[in-house]
Motif scaffolding. Structure first.
Motif, short mmCIF file in Angstrom:
data_model
loop_
_atom_site.label_atom_id
_atom_site.label_comp_id
_atom_site.label_asym_id
_atom_site.label_seq_id
_atom_site.Cartn_x
_atom_site.Cartn_y
_atom_site.Cartn_z
N THR A 20 40.53 43.81 43.47
CA THR A 20 40.14 43.44 44.75
C THR A 20 38.59 42.98 44.56
O THR A 20 38.33 41.86 45.11
CB THR A 20 40.38 44.56 45.78
N VAL A 21 37.64 43.57 43.92
CA VAL A 21 36.29 43.19 43.96
C VAL A 21 36.31 41.73 43.10
O VAL A 21 35.54 40.88 43.88
CB VAL A 21 35.88 44.28 43.06
N ALA A 23 38.58 39.67 43.08
CA ALA A 23 39.36 38.62 43.98
C ALA A 23 38.40 38.37 45.29
O ALA A 23 38.28 37.27 45.76
CB ALA A 23 40.56 38.87 44.65
N ASP A 24 37.84 39.13 45.76
CA ASP A 24 36.91 39.25 46.97
C ASP A 24 35.76 38.79 46.67
O ASP A 24 34.91 37.76 47.57
CB ASP A 24 36.89 40.59 47.84
N ILE A 25 35.07 39.16 45.61
CA ILE A 25 33.57 38.99 45.51
C ILE A 25 33.21 37.71 44.25
O ILE A 25 32.21 36.93 44.68
CB ILE A 25 32.87 40.21 44.98
N ASN A 54 39.92 37.67 35.31
CA ASN A 54 39.05 36.54 36.16
C ASN A 54 38.54 35.39 35.61
O ASN A 54 38.79 34.08 36.07
CB ASN A 54 37.51 37.13 36.96
N ALA A 202 30.65 38.76 52.08
CA ALA A 202 31.75 39.53 52.40
C ALA A 202 31.42 40.84 52.95
O ALA A 202 32.36 41.61 53.61
CB ALA A 202 32.40 40.30 50.91
N TYR A 212 32.46 49.69 50.81
CA TYR A 212 33.49 48.61 49.92
C TYR A 212 33.18 48.97 48.69
O TYR A 212 34.05 49.42 47.69
CB TYR A 212 32.95 47.23 50.16
N ASN A 216 36.05 50.78 45.87
CA ASN A 216 36.81 49.88 44.98
C ASN A 216 36.05 49.71 43.70
O ASN A 216 36.76 49.28 42.74
CB ASN A 216 36.59 48.48 45.52
#
Length: 269
Positions: A20-21, A23-25, A54, A202, A212, A216
């Motif tokens: 998630t980190v 993908a989000d960041i 990544n 984000a 966050y 995560n």
């Protein structure tokens, strides 16, 4: 290789939700490194400390023959699912960055995107990067800098964290140009170095970053777990992370996270 230190690292990175980190960041950082390395069809590519892919997945999508290696099986399993969803074909291999199970000169390009920097023995890991890259091949590294946001995150967490084992070096040193040049030495040529920033938007709330990362990000989770029986110290860390975020936070709520991008050619001989 299985040692108490390696087992601890596996547990740290298996905790939370690094996918998630990523993908989000940082979704843009892997493709950026792939482009900087000039990766293309039929090249043999090794991503060291690949996490959930990544950089490895976009490298594979260029048509390269990619191996994604990481110490933590849970990250590789997630990465394999993500690659399948994107139609990327690559090999996933459990491997210690300090003892890569690959032959000398096996790869045309060896890269790592905010990954190998977390291996505790920097010189040993750098030696392995060089060893498995063929003469004339490319080594590409993207690392958080000591002065940037993530480098400062680790500096803020350090007084609250368990004492690291003897010889373990701070990860953000890989974001220091002089340190990386020393690690690679005269075994590389055509070194290019760029200091750049990632815009992060984000975290709208003032405490958004802290909450966050507590959910995560494995290294942050590990520090909080070490403090779970000490509410006063936990509150101190909460305040320290909020102050860090405020220091880097712009008026619109965004942050710029600094990183060092290094590419080099493996020298002949």
């Amino acid at each position: 290789m299985t040692t108490p230190l390696k087992d601890r690292h596996r547990a740290i990175w298996a905790s939370g939700d690094y996918a998630t980190v990523a993908a989000d960041i940082i979704p843009s950082l892997g493709p950026l490194l792939v482009e900087a390395c000039g990766i293309g069809p039929r090249q043999r590519v090794l991503d060291v400390a690949a996490g959930t892919g990544n950089a490895a997945i976009p490298a594979a999508l260029t048509g390269a023959d990619v191996t994604a290696s990481d110490l933590t099986p849970a990250l590789l399993e997630t990465g394999e699912r993500l690659a399948g969803a994107r139609g990327a074909k690559l090999t996933w291999a459990e491997a210690d960055a300090e003892a890569l199970p690959f032959a000398d000169g096996e790869y045309d390009c060896v890269l790592s995107c905010v990954g190998v920097m977390f291996a505790p023995s920097h010189q040993v890991a750098a030696d392995e990067l060089v060893r498995v890259c063929r003469p004339g091949g490319t080594i590409g590294l993207l690392s958080w800098t000591p002065a940037g946001f993530i480098g400062q995150l680790f500096a803020v967490m350090k007084p609250f964290a368990p004492v690291p084992p003897p010889g373990a070096q701070p990860a953000p040193l890989w974001g220091d140009e002089a340190h990386v040049r020393t690690l690679l030495g005269d075994r590389v040529t055509d070194v290019t170095v760029r200091t750049q920033r990632l815009r992060v938007e984000a975290f709208a709330a003032a405490d958004g970053f802290r909450e966050y990362f507590k959910r995560n990000y494995g290294p942050t989770l590990a520090v909080y777990r070490a403090l779970q029986d000490d509410p006063a110290r936990t509150a101190e860390l909460d305040a320290a992370l909020d102050a860090l975020a405020a220091r880097f936070r712009a008026a619109d709520g965004s942050m710029d996270w600094e990183y060092l991008l290094v590419t080099a050619a493996r020298a002949d001989g």
